[in-house]
Design a protein around this motif. Structure first.
Motif, PDB file in Angstrom:
ATOM      1  N   LYS A  46     -53.985   5.588 103.044  1.00  0.00           N
ATOM      2  CA  LYS A  46     -55.222   5.191 103.717  1.00  0.00           C
ATOM      3  C   LYS A  46     -54.939   3.634 104.326  1.00  0.00           C
ATOM      4  N   LEU A  47     -53.860   2.960 103.935  1.00  0.00           N
ATOM      5  CA  LEU A  47     -53.578   1.661 104.567  1.00  0.00           C
ATOM      6  C   LEU A  47     -53.020   2.003 106.034  1.00  0.00           C
ATOM      7  N   PRO A  48     -53.030   0.749 106.936  1.00  0.00           N
ATOM      8  CA  PRO A  48     -52.400   1.056 108.012  1.00  0.00           C
ATOM      9  C   PRO A  48     -50.931   1.366 108.219  1.00  0.00           C
ATOM     10  N   LYS A  49     -50.089   1.280 107.094  1.00  0.00           N
ATOM     11  CA  LYS A  49     -48.747   1.442 107.184  1.00  0.00           C
ATOM     12  C   LYS A  49     -47.831   0.790 108.318  1.00  0.00           C
ATOM     13  N   THR A  50     -48.212  -0.705 108.522  1.00  0.00           N
ATOM     14  CA  THR A  50     -47.506  -1.249 109.472  1.00  0.00           C
ATOM     15  C   THR A  50     -46.705  -2.142 108.746  1.00  0.00           C
ATOM     16  N   ASN A  51     -46.764  -2.334 107.688  1.00  0.00           N
ATOM     17  CA  ASN A  51     -45.813  -3.502 106.741  1.00  0.00           C
ATOM     18  C   ASN A  51     -45.911  -4.967 107.303  1.00  0.00           C
ATOM     19  N   CYS A  52     -47.104  -5.257 107.799  1.00  0.00           N
ATOM     20  CA  CYS A  52     -47.130  -6.770 108.508  1.00  0.00           C
ATOM     21  C   CYS A  52     -47.142  -7.704 107.559  1.00  0.00           C
ATOM     22  N   GLY A  53     -47.238  -7.729 106.345  1.00  0.00           N
ATOM     23  CA  GLY A  53     -47.290  -8.691 105.327  1.00  0.00           C
ATOM     24  C   GLY A  53     -48.159  -9.712 105.281  1.00  0.00           C
ATOM     25  N   ASP A  54     -49.560  -9.407 106.005  1.00  0.00           N
ATOM     26  CA  ASP A  54     -50.598 -10.388 105.808  1.00  0.00           C
ATOM     27  C   ASP A  54     -51.111 -10.568 104.232  1.00  0.00           C
ATOM     28  N   CYS A  55     -51.219  -9.276 103.864  1.00  0.00           N
ATOM     29  CA  CYS A  55     -51.479  -9.394 102.520  1.00  0.00           C
ATOM     30  C   CYS A  55     -50.729 -10.081 101.526  1.00  0.00           C
ATOM     31  N   GLY A  56     -49.699 -10.606 101.830  1.00  0.00           N
ATOM     32  CA  GLY A  56     -48.777 -11.421 100.845  1.00  0.00           C
ATOM     33  C   GLY A  56     -47.623 -10.583 100.235  1.00  0.00           C
ATOM     34  N   LEU A  57     -47.813  -9.202 100.577  1.00  0.00           N
ATOM     35  CA  LEU A  57     -46.774  -8.464  99.827  1.00  0.00           C
ATOM     36  C   LEU A  57     -46.098  -8.018 101.150  1.00  0.00           C
ATOM     37  N   PRO A  58     -44.587  -7.456 100.736  1.00  0.00           N
ATOM     38  CA  PRO A  58     -43.781  -6.989 101.944  1.00  0.00           C
ATOM     39  C   PRO A  58     -44.101  -5.642 102.683  1.00  0.00           C
ATOM     40  N   THR A  59     -44.792  -4.819 101.983  1.00  0.00           N
ATOM     41  CA  THR A  59     -44.908  -3.314 102.480  1.00  0.00           C
ATOM     42  C   THR A  59     -46.409  -3.001 102.016  1.00  0.00           C
ATOM     43  N   CYS A  60     -47.086  -2.121 102.809  1.00  0.00           N
ATOM     44  CA  CYS A  60     -48.202  -1.624 102.588  1.00  0.00           C
ATOM     45  C   CYS A  60     -48.249  -0.749 101.262  1.00  0.00           C
ATOM     46  N   LEU A  61     -46.854  -0.057 101.013  1.00  0.00           N
ATOM     47  CA  LEU A  61     -46.810   0.500  99.656  1.00  0.00           C
ATOM     48  C   LEU A  61     -46.936  -0.189  98.523  1.00  0.00           C
ATOM     49  N   ALA A  62     -46.223  -1.590  98.675  1.00  0.00           N
ATOM     50  CA  ALA A  62     -46.278  -2.408  97.510  1.00  0.00           C
ATOM     51  C   ALA A  62     -47.663  -3.064  97.357  1.00  0.00           C
ATOM     52  N   PHE A  63     -48.367  -3.223  98.434  1.00  0.00           N
ATOM     53  CA  PHE A  63     -49.732  -3.680  98.292  1.00  0.00           C
ATOM     54  C   PHE A  63     -50.634  -2.328  97.517  1.00  0.00           C
ATOM     55  N   GLY A  64     -50.300  -1.401  97.790  1.00  0.00           N
ATOM     56  CA  GLY A  64     -51.165  -0.045  97.509  1.00  0.00           C
ATOM     57  C   GLY A  64     -50.623  -0.144  95.739  1.00  0.00           C
ATOM     58  N   ALA A 123     -57.744  -8.529 100.684  1.00  0.00           N
ATOM     59  CA  ALA A 123     -56.527  -9.238 100.954  1.00  0.00           C
ATOM     60  C   ALA A 123     -55.896  -8.608 102.157  1.00  0.00           C
ATOM     61  N   CYS A 124     -56.206  -7.361 102.447  1.00  0.00           N
ATOM     62  CA  CYS A 124     -55.628  -6.901 103.705  1.00  0.00           C
ATOM     63  C   CYS A 124     -56.714  -6.802 104.861  1.00  0.00           C
ATOM     64  N   PRO A 125     -56.324  -7.500 105.880  1.00  0.00           N
ATOM     65  CA  PRO A 125     -57.355  -7.712 106.986  1.00  0.00           C
ATOM     66  C   PRO A 125     -57.456  -6.505 107.887  1.00  0.00           C
ATOM     67  N   HIS A 126     -56.405  -5.597 107.919  1.00  0.00           N
ATOM     68  CA  HIS A 126     -56.421  -4.735 108.812  1.00  0.00           C
ATOM     69  C   HIS A 126     -56.703  -3.109 108.539  1.00  0.00           C
ATOM     70  N   VAL A 127     -57.291  -3.008 107.272  1.00  0.00           N
ATOM     71  CA  VAL A 127     -57.693  -1.903 106.808  1.00  0.00           C
ATOM     72  C   VAL A 127     -58.709  -1.381 107.704  1.00  0.00           C
TER      73      VAL A 127
HETATM   74  S1  SF4 Z   1     -51.878  -6.662 105.208  1.00  0.00           S
HETATM   75 FE1  SF4 Z   1     -52.518  -4.562 105.210  1.00  0.00          FE
HETATM   76  S2  SF4 Z   1     -51.388  -3.613 106.914  1.00  0.00           S
HETATM   77 FE2  SF4 Z   1     -50.326  -5.529 106.664  1.00  0.00          FE
HETATM   78  S3  SF4 Z   1     -48.649  -5.139 104.921  1.00  0.00           S
HETATM   79 FE3  SF4 Z   1     -50.480  -5.663 103.739  1.00  0.00          FE
HETATM   80  S4  SF4 Z   1     -51.450  -3.648 103.398  1.00  0.00           S
HETATM   81 FE4  SF4 Z   1     -50.098  -3.160 105.197  1.00  0.00          FE
END
Ligand code: SF4
Lengths: 313, 449
Positions: free
Chosen positions: B11-29, B41-45
């Motif tokens: 359900k995350l954007p899957k862009t791996n932009c790193g804005d959440c502080g983690l390298p990938t969306c999967l890591a954040f998940g 922490a993810c501004p793009h969801v």
């Molecule tokens: S901030 Fe959101 S979109 Fe960017 S890597 Fe983290 S989870 Fe993915």
């Protein structure tokens, strides 16, 4: 949202073990400790008061005063006082004097003391050896014999001496306390060894080895929780025996239970601190699943009895 | 039901932009699924995904902060029923209750008691870390005066206890910014209290005489009103019921993911007995079984010390042995002639050994080596307490400057290394000591006789 509590799913129960000849029973739980709200809570845990076969040395002043200097060198009088005045459920005679590194009392002397204490009380008697594997084996052959008919608890039985002591228990009709060093699998193993020898499961108590508050209590507590989860949820038959905690010596060895208020003024009243060190060690063990607590202080016995009553409801 | 890291990832954007502080969306998940991150922490969801995920990704028991600044108390956030399954994370608060109907002397005495309930143990400060201030008089001005006094004197996180919203308001005004826990949201005062909590942005404690079934209704209401930081008081009519609800509440939150009970619990043994020994014992039971805060009516040092040590035992990470610092520990005022004993830095080993040395009253140098918190035998087996390492430690420890002799006693359990250690430490004479700590006093006495 309406909440309706879901009960734990139980698949086993703790067996009942009869102690002594007066109908005292421990175990019998079909639920986790103090969870009688979802099933049969079995027998209340019991409090055994420890008496020593030789006069103790170096005990804190307040403890000596509470017990009474006059009975400290007299295990029979001490045991009677525990029964008649302190409301103990059982007496544990600790044969520390048989330790080869201490007074090295002989098996015959130990047997004489055990018999005298047993004859003086009507409540169950627990007899713990010094922990010296070889000496305990010798001692319990004699002690077991003279206590025939008393249905006493004898221990600690360890992997290195279980054959002799469990045989004595079977021969003379006693219950054994099997001690293993804070380890679920070793506890199972010892129970299997003893039952293979022919000792019935309802003649076994599990002694998980006890660390006092601040000195390994966390390890003992978690091993006991795992024992009870295995026995009650996973239905592991070889762990479905009541648990005995020989905690008195450990609790009173703790610096916090021992030192005077002069030495540690910031630690508060020494008498109260000692009692509460023993009480809180006991409370944590009760929550972990203790069925028999071996303790020293009469006031701690009192507080633990009240607390058990209040928490069991 | 709880979502897995993968469910969330979908359900995350899957862009791996790193804005959440983690390298990938999967890591954040994954973090989210473990309750170690907040969705915000993810501004793009997307809004739609956010709505779906918020419910499912919230930790099963909310982490609630009480108080402010360095002394703030965090409770809740627990993930397991039994400590051996992983660990308990946030040690429960332990504190004393002070009432506004008490005489000044009594209030001062309780403030002093709270301050004195602080002890050093294994390099940690263990202390009373919360205080409850209760309105017994029903008088807002009196309550406010006491809240202000306690806050100034202690600066600890507070539980403000008043069921009347006007009294509570007076208390809150007397400690602006202190972020106290407002105790006493009931079915009757819910609206007024919730409004106050919003205004002051404070955590609230839901408290129902009927216990957690009724409390669950109220927490749902309070949450719907926008208050997230909630603590629950279980039934207090008897200790058996308190314990029952502490257990059931934890189970409902963790196993059934029942959100309306997914909050830390607070227990008040002070309401349940006048016997201070029994009160301490009940507090102990609640510390072991799931209370996030316990409030007592008596907390003298003799009671506080065993309670805070019990808390330390319960909240120690079972996978991480506790360690003491490497170094030289002088016991019983040793001098240049006193014996030197070496052991490992497993806290239990250190405590047992130092306790026995103390009991012996023989002046002794205990040198404690960093063996990654393992006991002597385990450390030896793991190659951490072996001759070359011990030799290096003895040399860096500086013990040679403290004593005139060169005699080192090693634990009896590692007798087999004495020869090799002799070679590694040519200046030192190695002696094999006893195996069991209990045998140390006679050994030391004989050695120094
Ligand atoms: S901030 Fe959101 S979109 Fe960017 S890597 Fe983290 S989870 Fe993915």
């Amino acid at each position: 949202m309406v909440y309706s509590p879901a009960a734990e799913k139980y698949n086993g129960e703790i067996g009942e073990v009869v102690l002594g000849t007066d109908g005292v029973k421990v175990g019998g739980q079909k639920v986790l400790p103090f969870q009688g709200f979802e099933g049969e809570a079995g027998n209340h845990p019991i409090i055994a008061i420890e008496v020593l076969d030789v006069e103790p040395e170096g005990w804190p002043e307040a403890l000596v005063e509470a017990i009474g200097q006059d009975v400290l060198g007299d295990p029979v009088a001490w045991a009677k006082k525990a029964q008649d005045e302190w409301g103990a459920d059982a007496v544990c005679l600790s044969l520390v004097g048989t330790d080869p590194n201490a007074a090295d009392r002989s098996p015959d002397e130990a047997a004489e003391t055990a018999k005298a204490v047993s004859d003086a009380i009507s409540m169950p008697l627990i007899v713990y050896g010094s922990g010296n594997v070889e000496k305990d084996a010798e001692v319990f052959q004699r002690v077991g014999e003279v206590l025939q008919g008393a249905n006493a608890v004898i221990g600690p039985v360890k992997e290195d001496n279980y054959k002799t002591i469990a045989a004595a228990a079977m021969g003379f009709g006693h219950v054994v306390a099997g001690e293993t060093p804070i380890d679920v699998n070793m506890a199972k193993q010892l129970n299997i060894l003893m039952t293979n020898l022919g000792l019935p499961a309802d003649k076994i108590l599990v002694d998980p080895s006890t660390g006092a508050l601040g000195y390994g209590l966390d390890y003992t507590f978690s091993v006991m929780e795992r024992d009870r989860l295995s026995a009650l949820l996973q239905g592991d038959k070889v762990l479905q025996m009541p648990i005995i905690n020989n905690m008195a010596k450990e609790a009173w060895k703790s610096k916090e239970a021992k030192v005077s208020a002069e030495e540690e003024p910031a630690w508060g009243d020494a008498a109260e601190r000692g009692i509460l060190w023993e009480v809180l060690t006991g409370v944590a063990l009760l929550m972990g699943g203790a069925d028999v607590l071996i303790i020293r202080h009469p006031k701690a016995a009192d507080v633990l009895h009240t607390t058990i009553g209040l928490l069991a409801g | 039901m709880a979502l897995t890291g993968l469910d969330i990832y979908k359900k995350l954007p899957k862009t791996n932009c790193g804005d959440c502080g983690l390298p990938t969306c999967l890591a954040f998940g994954m973090k989210l699924a473990a309750g170690q991150a907040e969705l915000s922490a993810c501004p793009h969801v997307s809004e739609e995904a956010a709505a779906e995920l918020t419910e499912a990704s919230a930790p099963p028991i909310r982490l609630v902060t009480i108080g402010a600044g360095d002394s703030a108390l965090k409770v809740g956030g627990e993930l397991v029923m039994y400590r051996h399954e992983k660990t308990y994370y946030n040690p429960c608060g332990i504190g004393l209750v002070i009432e506004d109907a008490m005489a000044d002397g009594e209030v001062d005495e309780r403030i002093a008691q709270t301050k004195a309930a602080s002890f050093e143990r294994i390099g940690q400060t263990l202390k009373a870390d919360v205080v409850a201030v209760r309105s017994a008089s029903g008088d807002g001005a009196k309550f406010a005066a006491l809240v202000g006094k306690v806050n100034d004197a202690l600066g600890l996180p507070m539980v403000l206890m008043a069921e009347n919203a006007d009294v509570m308001k007076a208390g809150l005004e007397a400690c602006k910014g202190a972020n106290p826990l407002m105790h006493g949201v009931t079915g009757d005062n819910c609206d007024a209290m919730t409004a106050l909590a919003k205004e002051h942005s404070c955590p609230v404690c839901v408290s129902c005489a009927d216990g957690i079934v009724a409390a669950a209704d109220i927490t749902a209401k309070v949450e719907a009103a926008g208050i997230k930081d909630i603590v629950i008081e279980p039934a207090w009519d008897s200790p058996a019921n308190t314990l029952k609800e502490l257990i059931q509440g934890r189970r409902a939150a963790l196993r059934e993911k029942f959100r309306a009970l997914g909050f830390p619990f607070i227990a008040f043994p002070c309401k349940q007995t006048d016997d201070t020994y029994v009160e301490t014992a009940l507090a102990g039971a609640y510390i072991v079984k799931y209370a996030g805060i316990v409030i007592l009516g008596s907390l003298e040092a003799a009671k506080a010390l065993p309670l805070v040590v019990l808390r330390q035992n319960v909240y120690t990470d079972p996978q991480q042995p506790m360690q003491v610092e490497e170094g030289i520990y002088p016991i019983n005022s040793p001098d240049a002639d006193s014996p030197v004993l070496v052991t490992t830095n497993f806290s239990l080993t250190y405590f047992t050994v130092s306790g026995e040395i103390e009991a012996s009253r023989v002046p002794t140098w205990l040198i404690v080596m960093d063996a990654e918190g393992l006991s002597v035998l385990t450390a030896w087996a793991a190659g951490k307490f072996v001759p070359d390492r011990i030799a290096k430690f003895v040399n860096r420890s500086g013990i040679a400057d403290k004593v005139g002799h060169r005699k080192l006693v090693i634990p009896g359990y590692v007798a087999q290394i004495s020869g090799e250690l002799d070679e590694e430490l040519p200046d030192w004479e190695i002696t094999v000591g006893v195996r069991e700590a209990g045998d140390i006093p006679p050994y030391l006495k004989q050695m120094t006789a």
